[in-house]
Design an enzyme around this catalytic site. Structure first.
Site, PDB file in Angstrom:
ATOM      1  N   GLU A   1       0.820  -1.206   0.000  1.00  0.00           N
ATOM      2  CA  GLU A   1       0.000   0.000   0.000  1.00  0.00           C
ATOM      3  C   GLU A   1       0.860   1.264   0.000  1.00  0.00           C
ATOM      4  O   GLU A   1       0.567   2.222  -0.712  1.00  0.00           O
ATOM      5  CB  GLU A   1      -0.934   0.036   1.222  1.00  0.00           C
ATOM      6  CG  GLU A   1      -1.919  -1.098   1.289  1.00  0.00           C
ATOM      7  CD  GLU A   1      -1.439  -2.294   2.108  1.00  0.00           C
ATOM      8  OE1 GLU A   1      -2.274  -2.942   2.757  1.00  0.00           O
ATOM      9  OE2 GLU A   1      -0.216  -2.588   2.099  1.00  0.00           O
TER      10      GLU A   1
ATOM     11  N   CYS B   1      -2.774  -3.286   7.352  1.00  0.00           N
ATOM     12  CA  CYS B   1      -2.372  -3.250   8.757  1.00  0.00           C
ATOM     13  C   CYS B   1      -2.630  -1.844   9.317  1.00  0.00           C
ATOM     14  O   CYS B   1      -3.112  -0.959   8.598  1.00  0.00           O
ATOM     15  CB  CYS B   1      -0.888  -3.599   8.877  1.00  0.00           C
ATOM     16  SG  CYS B   1       0.196  -2.305   8.189  1.00  0.00           S
TER      17      CYS B   1
ATOM     18  N   CYS C   1      -0.626   0.920   7.301  1.00  0.00           N
ATOM     19  CA  CYS C   1      -1.176   1.206   5.973  1.00  0.00           C
ATOM     20  C   CYS C   1      -2.562   1.831   6.063  1.00  0.00           C
ATOM     21  O   CYS C   1      -2.888   2.737   5.294  1.00  0.00           O
ATOM     22  CB  CYS C   1      -1.186  -0.062   5.128  1.00  0.00           C
ATOM     23  SG  CYS C   1       0.495  -0.628   4.758  1.00  0.00           S
TER      24      CYS C   1
END
Length: 155
Positions: free
Chosen positions: A55, A83, A86
């Site tokens: 990302e 996560c 990101c």
């Protein structure tokens, strides 16, 4: 849904690049006005960099292409739920919409553990769609970790 699948297939292509490098196969593309403006795949191990997530790679490229850190009218497609890092970057970049292939119950922050993309306390929220080409995305992850375990057994 057809467009979501089209762009998720592009994210899967990126994930396969990571897979070929023996990285966890996560891929991402960012779309603006019907065009892919950023691509990325997981490179943490090869770059020896915690920040080298798919990302973040795609956001960096898209920002360069747009000549702006704000990606307000963009959609981000990623094969695995983002996560916390990101998800935070997605909110900071003002990305309008996020499309996820498969969820990550151990580390996902777009609904699994918590949803940083939809916190009213932040000044931006992202629309979320999950489960696009979920089977393909999930199977690629499972196969990667199966192969990794087999390699470790042989050592």
């Amino acid at each position: 849904m057809e467009l979501d699948e089209k762009y998720m297939r592009e994210a899967i292509k990126q994930a396969k690049k990571a897979y070929a490098l023996e990285e966890v196969p996560i891929g991402c593309v960012i779309v603006y006005d019907g065009k892919i403006i950023g691509r990325g795949y997981n490179r943490r191990t090869i770059d020896k960099n915690t920040l080298a997530h798919a990302e973040l790679q795609a956001i960096k490229k898209a920002s360069r292409k747009m000549d702006d850190w704000r990606l307000e009218d963009c959609t981000l497609y990623v094969t695995l739920e983002p996560c916390q890092m990101c998800s935070g970057a997605i909110v900071q970049a003002r990305i309008k919409r996020v499309v996820v292939g498969c969820m990550n119950p151990k580390a996902g922050c777009a609904g699994s553990i918590l949803n940083l993309l939809d916190m009213p306390e932040f000044n931006h929220q992202a629309e979320l769609t999950t489960g696009v080409l979920e089977t393909e995305c999930s199977e690629m992850m499972k196969q990667f970790f199966r192969e990794l375990r087999e390699k470790r057994k042989k050592k």
